[in-house]
Motif scaffolding. Structure first.
Motif, PDB file in Angstrom:
ATOM      1  N   SER A   1     -80.418 -48.838  16.553  1.00  0.00           N
ATOM      2  CA  SER A   1     -80.897 -48.880  15.175  1.00  0.00           C
ATOM      3  C   SER A   1     -82.111 -47.972  15.025  1.00  0.00           C
ATOM      4  O   SER A   1     -82.794 -47.649  15.999  1.00  0.00           O
ATOM      5  CB  SER A   1     -81.286 -50.307  14.777  1.00  0.00           C
ATOM      6  N   ARG A   2     -82.342 -47.547  13.787  1.00  0.00           N
ATOM      7  CA  ARG A   2     -83.568 -46.833  13.471  1.00  0.00           C
ATOM      8  C   ARG A   2     -83.946 -47.140  12.034  1.00  0.00           C
ATOM      9  O   ARG A   2     -83.075 -47.361  11.185  1.00  0.00           O
ATOM     10  CB  ARG A   2     -83.409 -45.325  13.669  1.00  0.00           C
ATOM     11  N   VAL A   3     -85.217 -47.146  11.752  1.00  0.00           N
ATOM     12  CA  VAL A   3     -85.693 -47.356  10.388  1.00  0.00           C
ATOM     13  C   VAL A   3     -85.544 -46.045   9.626  1.00  0.00           C
ATOM     14  O   VAL A   3     -86.014 -45.001  10.077  1.00  0.00           O
ATOM     15  CB  VAL A   3     -87.166 -47.809  10.379  1.00  0.00           C
ATOM     16  N   ILE A   4     -84.887 -46.098   8.477  1.00  0.00           N
ATOM     17  CA  ILE A   4     -84.731 -44.880   7.676  1.00  0.00           C
ATOM     18  C   ILE A   4     -85.652 -44.872   6.464  1.00  0.00           C
ATOM     19  O   ILE A   4     -85.972 -43.807   5.932  1.00  0.00           O
ATOM     20  CB  ILE A   4     -83.277 -44.678   7.223  1.00  0.00           C
ATOM     21  N   ALA A   5     -86.082 -46.061   6.006  1.00  0.00           N
ATOM     22  CA  ALA A   5     -86.949 -46.113   4.832  1.00  0.00           C
ATOM     23  C   ALA A   5     -87.731 -47.417   4.840  1.00  0.00           C
ATOM     24  O   ALA A   5     -87.233 -48.442   5.309  1.00  0.00           O
ATOM     25  CB  ALA A   5     -86.131 -46.001   3.552  1.00  0.00           C
ATOM     26  N   ARG A   6     -88.954 -47.347   4.329  1.00  0.00           N
ATOM     27  CA  ARG A   6     -89.784 -48.533   4.212  1.00  0.00           C
ATOM     28  C   ARG A   6     -90.495 -48.492   2.864  1.00  0.00           C
ATOM     29  O   ARG A   6     -91.019 -47.444   2.455  1.00  0.00           O
ATOM     30  CB  ARG A   6     -90.806 -48.585   5.354  1.00  0.00           C
ATOM     31  N   SER A   7     -90.470 -49.622   2.159  1.00  0.00           N
ATOM     32  CA  SER A   7     -91.050 -49.677   0.822  1.00  0.00           C
ATOM     33  C   SER A   7     -92.487 -49.180   0.807  1.00  0.00           C
ATOM     34  O   SER A   7     -93.292 -49.528   1.674  1.00  0.00           O
ATOM     35  CB  SER A   7     -91.013 -51.107   0.286  1.00  0.00           C
ATOM     36  N   GLY A   8     -92.787 -48.334  -0.184  1.00  0.00           N
ATOM     37  CA  GLY A   8     -94.139 -47.820  -0.353  1.00  0.00           C
ATOM     38  C   GLY A   8     -94.481 -46.647   0.536  1.00  0.00           C
ATOM     39  O   GLY A   8     -95.602 -46.134   0.478  1.00  0.00           O
ATOM     40  N   GLN A   9     -93.520 -46.199   1.364  1.00  0.00           N
ATOM     41  CA  GLN A   9     -93.770 -45.079   2.261  1.00  0.00           C
ATOM     42  C   GLN A   9     -92.772 -43.953   1.987  1.00  0.00           C
ATOM     43  O   GLN A   9     -91.695 -44.176   1.429  1.00  0.00           O
ATOM     44  CB  GLN A   9     -93.661 -45.522   3.720  1.00  0.00           C
ATOM     45  N   GLN A  10     -93.136 -42.744   2.395  1.00  0.00           N
ATOM     46  CA  GLN A  10     -92.246 -41.612   2.205  1.00  0.00           C
ATOM     47  C   GLN A  10     -91.018 -41.742   3.096  1.00  0.00           C
ATOM     48  O   GLN A  10     -91.103 -42.225   4.227  1.00  0.00           O
ATOM     49  CB  GLN A  10     -92.973 -40.302   2.512  1.00  0.00           C
ATOM     50  N   VAL A  11     -89.875 -41.293   2.573  1.00  0.00           N
ATOM     51  CA  VAL A  11     -88.618 -41.354   3.313  1.00  0.00           C
ATOM     52  C   VAL A  11     -88.516 -40.127   4.213  1.00  0.00           C
ATOM     53  O   VAL A  11     -88.398 -38.998   3.735  1.00  0.00           O
ATOM     54  CB  VAL A  11     -87.419 -41.390   2.353  1.00  0.00           C
ATOM     55  N   GLY A  12     -88.566 -40.338   5.532  1.00  0.00           N
ATOM     56  CA  GLY A  12     -88.462 -39.244   6.493  1.00  0.00           C
ATOM     57  C   GLY A  12     -89.479 -38.161   6.205  1.00  0.00           C
ATOM     58  O   GLY A  12     -90.662 -38.428   5.956  1.00  0.00           O
TER      59      GLY A  12
ATOM     60  N   ASN B   1     -89.618 -50.681  -3.847  1.00  0.00           N
ATOM     61  CA  ASN B   1     -89.826 -52.053  -3.383  1.00  0.00           C
ATOM     62  C   ASN B   1     -88.547 -52.872  -3.532  1.00  0.00           C
ATOM     63  O   ASN B   1     -87.679 -52.556  -4.347  1.00  0.00           O
ATOM     64  CB  ASN B   1     -90.943 -52.722  -4.193  1.00  0.00           C
ATOM     65  N   ALA B   2     -88.453 -53.935  -2.739  1.00  0.00           N
ATOM     66  CA  ALA B   2     -87.364 -54.913  -2.816  1.00  0.00           C
ATOM     67  C   ALA B   2     -85.977 -54.283  -2.850  1.00  0.00           C
ATOM     68  O   ALA B   2     -85.193 -54.511  -3.769  1.00  0.00           O
ATOM     69  CB  ALA B   2     -87.556 -55.827  -4.031  1.00  0.00           C
ATOM     70  N   PRO B   3     -85.628 -53.455  -1.842  1.00  0.00           N
ATOM     71  CA  PRO B   3     -84.272 -52.907  -1.810  1.00  0.00           C
ATOM     72  C   PRO B   3     -83.230 -54.020  -1.720  1.00  0.00           C
ATOM     73  O   PRO B   3     -83.428 -55.011  -1.018  1.00  0.00           O
ATOM     74  CB  PRO B   3     -84.268 -52.021  -0.562  1.00  0.00           C
ATOM     75  N   ASP B   4     -82.147 -53.859  -2.465  1.00  0.00           N
ATOM     76  CA  ASP B   4     -81.117 -54.901  -2.500  1.00  0.00           C
ATOM     77  C   ASP B   4     -79.742 -54.265  -2.330  1.00  0.00           C
ATOM     78  O   ASP B   4     -79.548 -53.466  -1.428  1.00  0.00           O
ATOM     79  CB  ASP B   4     -81.235 -55.705  -3.797  1.00  0.00           C
TER      80      ASP B   4
END
Length: 287
Positions: free
Chosen positions: A59-70, A78-81
């Motif tokens: 696994s790897r983190v691809i995105a985190r709320s409030g942070q730039q994607v890659g 926020n709150a990805p669903d």
């Protein structure tokens, strides 16, 4: 989630999205749920991301709320669903809703064939609490507002075409949508304690701009036959859509919905049930 078209298994939790490295081969079975071994083998210990995976998966983190994607300049919502994946040449696009109110909306992350992030962007803005939705056979994403008198929005995963509000699909506390290409309808769940199960019959398949909203009419049992009845006023005001048709069947908190193998499955969170709808003979049962 389409078993044959999803390029990577997706694991979503909290405000983090992670991708594994093999094809999805899951299936739903109309039988009582029983604990047992998964099809990929036993789960190992949590990895560095806190995710337990079978042997051979990473696994790897691809995105985190409030942070730039890659390496992009796009800040993840926020709150990805709810979300879905779309083939894009030799790569793919992942679309994700944002379940916040106000703002909501949906975003997309684009990948190359090797899984490298090549872009991230907004595909829907200025909506409310976009929870679930569904993928259409013509490769758009239906993003559903989980609020009273909420709308369904049809969006473009590539971000080329502007999102369109699909008012004909009804105004209620929308959850999920599942397209049925055989009957040329879209099934819809409603996240209310006395929610209903709907289908939208477009005037022209592939164009959700006009059509009829219908609701399931059935008894109170957990299995039996049903019929569809037109909802007189899909606008839901002053009378909620779930209260307009006498005999429409109540479901306790409609959630995820999926169509496959000429069968529809959907869940209800209030009573922890999985329902199976058999549209070829108009019967329903507990799965």
């Amino acid at each position: 989630m389409e078993r044959r078209s999803l390029l990577r298994a997706a694991v979503l939790g909290g405000t983090t999205a992670a991708l594994g490295g093999t094809l999805w081969r899951g299936a739903a079975y109309a039988a009582p749920a029983q604990p047992g071994a998964g099809p990929y083998g036993a789960l190992g210990s949590p990895d560095a991301n806190g995710i337990r995976l079978p042997s051979g998966f990473t696994s790897r983190v691809i995105a985190r709320s409030g942070q730039q994607v890659g390496s992009t300049s796009y800040t993840w919502h926020n709150a990805p669903d709810g979300g879905a994946c779309y083939a894009d040449g030799t790569g793919w696009i992942y679309v994700s809703n944002s379940e916040i109110n106000p703002s909501g909306g949906a975003s997309a992350v684009k990948f190359s064939s090797t899984g490298t992030i090549t872009g991230a962007y907004r595909i829907l803005s200025n909506t409310r609490q976009n929870c679930a939705g569904g993928k259409t056979p013509w490769n758009t994403w239906l993003s559903c507002e989980e609020v009273s008198l909420g709308y369904v929005y049809e969006t473009d995963p590539w971000g080329t075409n502007a999102a369109v509000q699909r008012a004909a699909m009804g105004r209620f506390k929308h959850e999920a949508a599942a397209a049925d290409p055989v009957r040329k309808v879209v099934y819809l769940t409603e996240d209310e304690t006395n929610g209903r199960f709907y289908r939208f019959v477009p005037t022209t398949w592939g164009d959700l701009g006009s059509g009829k909203l219908q609701v399931m009419v059935a008894g109170s049992a957990t299995s039996g036959s049903f019929t569809w009845a037109d909802v007189p006023d899909p606008d839901g005001s002053p009378t909620a859509t779930r209260s307009q048709v006498s005999g429409s069947k109540s479901f306790n908190g409609g959630e995820g919905c999926h169509y496959a193998n000429d069968t529809v499955w959907f869940t209800t969170k209030g009573d922890n049930r999985v329902w199976q709808v058999n549209p070829q003979n108009n019967t329903y049962e507990l799965a």
